[in-house]
Scaffold this motif. Structure first.
Motif, PDB file in Angstrom:
ATOM      1  N   ILE A 143       0.788  -1.158  -0.003  1.00 39.07           N
ATOM      2  CA  ILE A 143       0.116   0.015  -0.097  1.00 39.07           C
ATOM      3  C   ILE A 143       1.038   1.289   0.114  1.00 39.07           C
ATOM      4  N   TYR A 145       0.796   4.949   1.027  1.00 43.75           N
ATOM      5  CA  TYR A 145      -0.056   5.678   2.184  1.00 43.75           C
ATOM      6  C   TYR A 145       0.670   7.052   2.522  1.00 43.75           C
ATOM      7  N   GLN A 149      -5.868  10.468   7.945  1.00 46.43           N
ATOM      8  CA  GLN A 149      -6.996  10.115   7.108  1.00 46.43           C
ATOM      9  C   GLN A 149      -7.819  11.492   7.032  1.00 46.43           C
ATOM     10  N   THR A 217      -5.109   9.701   0.445  1.00 42.11           N
ATOM     11  CA  THR A 217      -4.134   9.285   1.316  1.00 42.11           C
ATOM     12  C   THR A 217      -3.878   7.856   1.339  1.00 42.11           C
ATOM     13  N   LEU A 218      -4.661   7.003   0.546  1.00 41.64           N
ATOM     14  CA  LEU A 218      -4.408   5.542   0.672  1.00 41.64           C
ATOM     15  C   LEU A 218      -4.700   4.921  -0.670  1.00 41.64           C
ATOM     16  N   TRP A 250       4.974  10.282   0.370  1.00 37.13           N
ATOM     17  CA  TRP A 250       4.325   9.147   0.267  1.00 37.13           C
ATOM     18  C   TRP A 250       5.192   7.994   0.766  1.00 37.13           C
ATOM     19  N   ASN A 255       0.670  -4.684   3.369  1.00 38.00           N
ATOM     20  CA  ASN A 255      -0.507  -4.469   4.148  1.00 38.00           C
ATOM     21  C   ASN A 255      -0.664  -5.804   5.037  1.00 38.00           C
ATOM     22  N   ALA A 281      -8.278  -1.387   1.763  1.00 35.28           N
ATOM     23  CA  ALA A 281      -8.143  -0.065   2.248  1.00 35.28           C
ATOM     24  C   ALA A 281      -8.770  -0.328   3.986  1.00 35.28           C
ATOM     25  N   ARG A 285      -6.078   0.743   7.001  1.00 31.43           N
ATOM     26  CA  ARG A 285      -6.353   1.538   7.899  1.00 31.43           C
ATOM     27  C   ARG A 285      -6.437   1.142   9.468  1.00 31.43           C
TER      28      ARG A 285
END
Length: 670
Positions: A143, A145, A149, A217-218, A250, A255, A281, A285
């Motif tokens: 990912i 990120y 958030q 952001t992701l 970035w 993940n 996602a 998170r």
């Protein structure tokens, strides 16, 4: 009023050496490297990750294009709909890409990033989050990120974008939870979200905008290329109204692995309805902002769970922390249960429903806020099994259809007698007839077995409000449609639609294996994909039932019965206004309860101790036969009900009626 502007730097930890001042980064970033640790172990700056990517040969690219054509021409159920609704022709675009590749060689072909961008663009053009080009190594499982958030809300009638969470160990002094984003790389934030939304698939405007906010952001890299920019510049207002700028690189990191395998030919894989982006996602998170939940989910240690009802304002411990969050919430209208379902992506739908029922039973019985926001779906059985636990009415699962193509007919014919545990027999006859009739779609049958979806009976008798957003997709669309179609309760949406994913999705790997079992089909067009690449396709489209019978879910989604715009309090105070709105709906609905304790003596007399609320009449069925009916005295205690001549191992169903409607039911073995 803004009084000043300050520029701050947020950068990842990274070893420093003589080459630390990377010329690809501005000086103020390289000087600060090491000032803050990366929140995901193993993370590297974006430019470092991109430098190591790109190993596909010309032959491998050609294989990917040809296999994409096989899926879209031979399997894709929504192709006619997408061509009509969105004026796109992905098949022709693939043919053009194939033609260009035939004029190239390993020495003359363009950069791999350009190839991936074109393939992704073709798949994204159909605006179907089920139909994906999944990038090969090293992108899969990674990912990109930013360690915070952003969420949209409405405050004072104005649309605003707030930082709702920041990752542990990362933050500038003024860049804290609650700051308002005004610009993104110099672009006003509302316009930046709209531009982002256009780059990512979404079946309707609400879904595209929701995805646009997420992608700020992701970015799960198996579905989307890394960002073009190596860092972003964020303009924001702090709590005092002072304007600041933050330059944030970035990062790329691994993940959390998915909880279900969609490539193995099993019932679970064939029953998938999942937005891969949302699933990736959601796990990312959790890794960023709730690492303790990830640790608990992956741990071999069984969680100690509560056996007593939750106290007001308290959370319950769950054995599936990446799947559920359950708590008792105090609202302006009373104390209710709030049960968040983050995903239906589980291997065992029965264990999933068991845990849901256990949690719901420990929450207040006066009303339940069932919250599926952000749920990208998963196992369709899990989503539809859940419906019966909330209503006394029988559930009709959503039926699904194949598009009638020679390739789909081959797959269905090979599995018409259930050789792999995947039974496609019901669809065979209509697909064979389509050769003569020219029918576009097969007949419609449900994926979820009717006997399974109605096996448990109602478990929660209080009123229920379902909370949705535009990120709800696939199996969650199916669940929401079933909830609304069966009139279980009102749907309260924070967006105008759900994500509108109306299909069962199969992977290229699963399709390839289905034509290899029980014996290989020599005419199979499926070939192994190179270098860990993958593809998915919407294979069967879903249709709604009851009043909207026959209406497709794809692109339309489910329109909520009530709307609630998320507020600043919702974003920053754990959905305070949203829960108040849901609580007001629950308080206006009648509270019901029906408790049944059966006992059977040696002489075959069944005694039922009943406890009721909001019920006027109780009917008793034993093994499906009506055996007793009693009126419930207004405000009085329900009498004990006895039934003579009951054989052992019977199943008792007790139905509660009020106002001529079935309002509660319990099913108990004896």
């Amino acid at each position: 009023m803004t009084t000043s502007t300050r520029v701050e730097v947020l950068a990842p930890r990274r070893p420093l050496d003589d080459a630390a001042a990377d010329e690809s980064l501005p000086a103020d970033l390289t000087v600060q490297v090491g000032s803050a640790g990366a929140p995901i172990p193993g993370s590297v700056p974006l430019q470092e990750f991109v430098a190591a990517a790109g190993t596909l040969t010309h032959a491998q690219r050609s294989t990917l294009v040809q296999q994409a054509l096989v899926l879209l021409e031979g399997n894709y159920v929504h192709l006619p709909l997408k061509a009509a609704m969105h004026a796109v022709n992905p098949v022709q675009r693939l043919r053009l890409l194939r033609a260009r590749l035939r004029q190239q060689t390993d020495a003359t072909m363009g950069p791999e990033r350009d190839f991936h961008r074109e393939m992704s663009s073709i798949f994204h053009s159909v605006r179907d989050l089920h139909t994906n080009y999944v990038l090969p190594a090293p992108f899969a499982g990674m990912i990109a990120y930013l360690p915070f958030q952003v969420e949209r809300c409405v405050d004072g009638g104005q649309e605003r974008y707030l930082v709702s969470r920041t990752a542990a160990g990362v933050g500038a002094p003024t860049f804290t939870r609650g700051v308002e984003i005004t610009h993104w790389n110099g672009v006003p934030i509302g316009l930046a979200v709209a531009v982002s939304a256009d780059r990512f698939a979404g079946s309707n405007r609400a879904a595209r905008l929701a995805r646009g906010v997420d992608a700020l952001t992701l970015r799960p890299l198996r579905l989307h290329l890394p960002p073009d920019e190596e860092w972003v510049t964020v303009s924001y207002l702090d709590a005092g109204g002072v304007r600041h700028e933050l330059r944030q690189p970035w990062l790329v990191g691994p993940n959390v692995p998915p909880m279900a395998d969609a490539d193995v030919p099993t019932t679970a894989a064939a029953s998938q309805g999942l937005d891969l982006y949302a699933d990736d996602a959601s796990r990312a998170r959790a890794l960023l902002f709730a690492p303790q939940a990830v640790e608990a989910q992956l741990s071999d240690v069984q969680a100690e769970v509560e056996t007593e009802p939750a106290e007001a304002g308290a959370d319950l411990t769950t054995t599936m922390p990446l799947v559920f969050r359950a708590r008792s919430v105090v609202t302006s209208s009373g104390t209710f249960g709030h049960l968040r379902v983050f995903t239906f992506n589980v291997n065992d739908p029965d264990a999933f429903v068991d845990e849901f029922v256990r949690l719901a039973g420990l929450l207040p019985q006066e009303g339940l806020v069932l919250d599926v926001r952000g749920n990208g779906g998963g196992h369709i059985h899990a989503s539809e099994f859940l419906l019966q636990t909330l209503t006394p009415r029988p559930i009709t699962p959503e039926p699904v259809q194949f598009i009638c193509t020679p390739l789909n007919l081959s797959v269905v014919r090979q599995h018409a007698e259930n050789p792999s545990g995947i039974d496609l027999g019901p669809w065979l006859r209509s697909m064979e007839q389509a050769v003569e009739t020219g029918s576009v779609f097969s007949s419609a049958f449900s994926i979820t077995p009717v006997e399974g979806v109605n096996r448990r009976g109602q478990q929660y008798c209080g009123p229920v409000v379902l909370v949705t957003d535009a990120r709800c997709y696939s199996a969650t669309d199916i669940f929401t449609a079933g909830f609304q179609d069966h009139r279980i309760g009102p749907v309260l949406g924070v967006d105008d639609n759900t994500g509108a994913g109306g299909a069962n999705v199969w992977t290229h790997s699963l399709l390839k294996q289905l034509l290899e079992l029980p014996a290989p089909d020599p005419e199979s067009p499926y070939r192994a994909l190179p270098n860990g690449a993958a593809m998915r396709v919407s294979i069967r489209r879903t249709l709604r039932v009851h009043e909207l019978a026959g209406t497709p879910v794809e692109d339309l989604g489910v329109v909520p019965d009530r709307r609630h715009d998320l507020t600043r309090r919702d974003v920053l105070e754990d959905n305070a206004d949203l829960l108040d709105a849901a609580g007001a709906l629950l308080a206006a609905m009648p509270a019901r309860s029906l408790q049944v304790t059966p006992s059977l003596d040696a002489g075959g007399t069944l005694t039922l101790q009943l406890g009721t609320r909001g019920v006027e009449r109780v009917d008793v069925y034993v093994d499906g036969r009506p055996r007793a009916s009693v009126d419930v005295p207004p405000g009085g205690t329900t009498p004990t009900v006895t039934v003579a001549g009951v054989a052992g191992a019977a199943v008792v169903r007790v139905e509660g009626w009020a106002g001529g409607e079935l309002v509660a039911a319990r099913t108990r073995p004896v």
